[in-house]
Design an enzyme around this catalytic site. Structure first.
Site, PDB file in Angstrom:
ATOM      1  N   ASP A  76       0.864  -1.174   0.000  1.00  0.00           N
ATOM      2  CA  ASP A  76       0.000   0.000   0.000  1.00  0.00           C
ATOM      3  C   ASP A  76       0.908   1.234   0.000  1.00  0.00           C
ATOM      4  OD1 ASP A  76      -1.705   2.115   0.538  1.00  0.00           O
ATOM      5  OD2 ASP A  76      -2.861   1.038   2.067  1.00  0.00           O
ATOM      6  N   HIS A  77       0.900   1.982  -1.108  1.00  0.00           N
ATOM      7  CA  HIS A  77       1.828   3.101  -1.245  1.00  0.00           C
ATOM      8  C   HIS A  77       1.516   4.241  -0.279  1.00  0.00           C
ATOM      9  CE1 HIS A  77       5.270   4.642  -3.157  1.00  0.00           C
ATOM     10  NE2 HIS A  77       5.006   4.288  -4.407  1.00  0.00           N
ATOM     11  N   ARG A  78       0.349   4.235   0.347  1.00  0.00           N
ATOM     12  CA  ARG A  78       0.039   5.245   1.361  1.00  0.00           C
ATOM     13  C   ARG A  78       0.873   5.028   2.616  1.00  0.00           C
ATOM     14  NH1 ARG A  78      -6.258   4.289   2.024  1.00  0.00           N
ATOM     15  NH2 ARG A  78      -5.369   2.194   2.287  1.00  0.00           N
TER      16      ARG A  78
END
Length: 425
Positions: A397-399
């Site tokens: 998850d790039h967040r």
């Protein structure tokens, strides 16, 4: 008199199906007695009584659905009058033939709870439509308007076969409700062409949950992928040595996946960002490492959890994985056995799959997809040889996780798997 309510038995549960009543009307009930088996979106679970009494009335029959918090039965004190089971669907109509389908078939509604047995469906002019509860539920699942279906049951009653026939003919699509406020038009999903050779299978609770959660995951979590192929020779050699000694000691063998789970848990200690979850207010870096194991079952994918996997021995992880996988396939997992995961391993190597990417299991921030150990030409000690390779891909998850952080985790995991004694030392 007190009411027995549909319990929340999983973190994603919105409704439940009564799979089986373990007590019948008139039975004495003690605190802790198993009253009913509830099918959730993940498993079939037992629900116990919280007080003593007598089961006075069953409000939701086996096979019927109710939302969380809805009354499913009533309990009275000793000596008080008791009632009966849920009322018949339509008192004036003959009962639906039992040969059509067993009443206990666990089929859940997609959003709203399925009507109870006494629910009434009417045409636009107010005329009552005679239909069975299962037919009404299938009509909602398949998008069929009962007002346009001709019933073949007693007295013109609509049964499940009538609903399936209408859906197969591409007719009687239920009209969409008028929106309460103007909204941007949604992109419609293309409808498949259905003919008489096709089988229509209403979605089960678990399949609906899989569809909803994975769609939400792909839409809300910006996925990115880091892939690495490792030398799996040392991994295979270690497993062979361990299993030879375990068999000699009359103990169970360990699998490649057991070693991978143990290695991932150990490496996660040094990469807490991968062992995290995203919330709108903060990133949660979990202090404990609970590794989920993706298990394929007849009804869909289930992810039981190995808690504190970094503190457990390889043989303990192996034994726990076997137990949890068996319970998952039998739909007997407890709530604490399928919630709270902080990282997941999904292995399709046993199917001969070389490489794949997995969808993140929310609210986790990463999942590891593992392919098969395969033999291929390579270089060993400076010479051509047949070597063993294995490919793994981390979905992140790039967040929560940056590219370099994912790469560092995969690099360190590869180092441990290529010297796997480090995973079990």
């Amino acid at each position: 008199m007190s009411e027995i309510l549909m319990p929340r038995l999983s973190d994603t549960m919105e409704e439940g199906v009564v799979a089986a009543w373990r007590k019948q009307v008139g039975d004495e009930v003690k605190t802790g007695d198993v009253l009913v088996e509830i099918e959730t979106d993940k498993a079939v679970m037992e629900h116990e009584a919280y007080e003593d009494g007598v089961l006075a009335e069953i409000l939701v029959k086996e096979g019927d659905t109710a939302p969380i918090g809805a009354p499913i039965a009533r309990l009275v004190g000793a000596g008080e009058p008791v009632g009966g089971t849920a009322p018949a669907p339509e008192p004036t109509a003959a009962p639906e033939p039992t040969a059509e389908a067993p009443a206990a078939e666990p089929v859940a509604a997609p959003e709203a709870p399925a009507p109870t047995a006494s629910a009434v469906v009417t045409r636009p002019d107010g005329e009552r439509i005679l239909s069975s509860p299962l037919a009404r539920r299938d009509a909602r699942d398949l998008g069929v308007d009962l007002a346009a279906v001709e019933g073949s049951g007693p007295g013109g009653r609509i049964i499940r076969a009538d609903v399936a026939k209408a859906a197969a003919n591409g007719a009687a699509t239920a009209p969409a409700a008028a929106p309460s406020a103007p909204a941007a038009p949604a992109q419609p999903q293309a409808a498949p062409v259905v003919d008489e050779t096709d089988e229509l299978i209403p979605l089960t609770s678990i399949r609906k949950t899989i569809a909803r959660r994975l769609t939400e995951s792909m839409q809300s979590s910006p996925h990115f992928y880091v892939t690495k192929t490792i030398d799996a020779g040392p991994l295979s050699e270690l497993r062979a040595q361990l299993n030879e000694r375990l068999v000699a000691a009359d103990r169970k063998k360990v699998s490649v996946n057991d070693i991978i789970v143990r290695a991932a848990a150990v490496v996660l200690r040094d990469h807490p960002v991968v062992n995290s979850s995203f919330t709108p207010e903060a990133i949660v870096r979990h202090g404990r490492i609970h590794v989920g194991i993706a298990v394929a079952t007849e009804t869909g994918l289930v992810v039981p959890v190995i808690r504190d996997a970094d503190t457990k021995s390889l043989t303990s992880i192996s034994a726990e994985t076997r137990t949890l996988a068996g319970k998952a396939r039998d739909r007997k997992l407890g709530l604490d056995e399928m919630t709270g995961g902080t990282f997941t391993v999904s292995n399709l190597g046993m199917y001969g799959i070389d490489h794949f990417t997995a969808v993140i299991n929310p609210p986790e921030a990463a999942i590891l997809a593992v392919g098969a150990v395969r033999s291929e030409p390579g270089v060993k000690n400076g010479e051509l040889a047949v070597v063993q390779k294995m490919t793994m891909t981390l979905s992140s998850d790039h967040r929560v996780i940056d590219g370099a952080q994912a790469a560092e985790f995969v690099r360190d995991l590869a180092a441990v798997l290529q010297d796997p004694w480090l995973a079990i030392a």
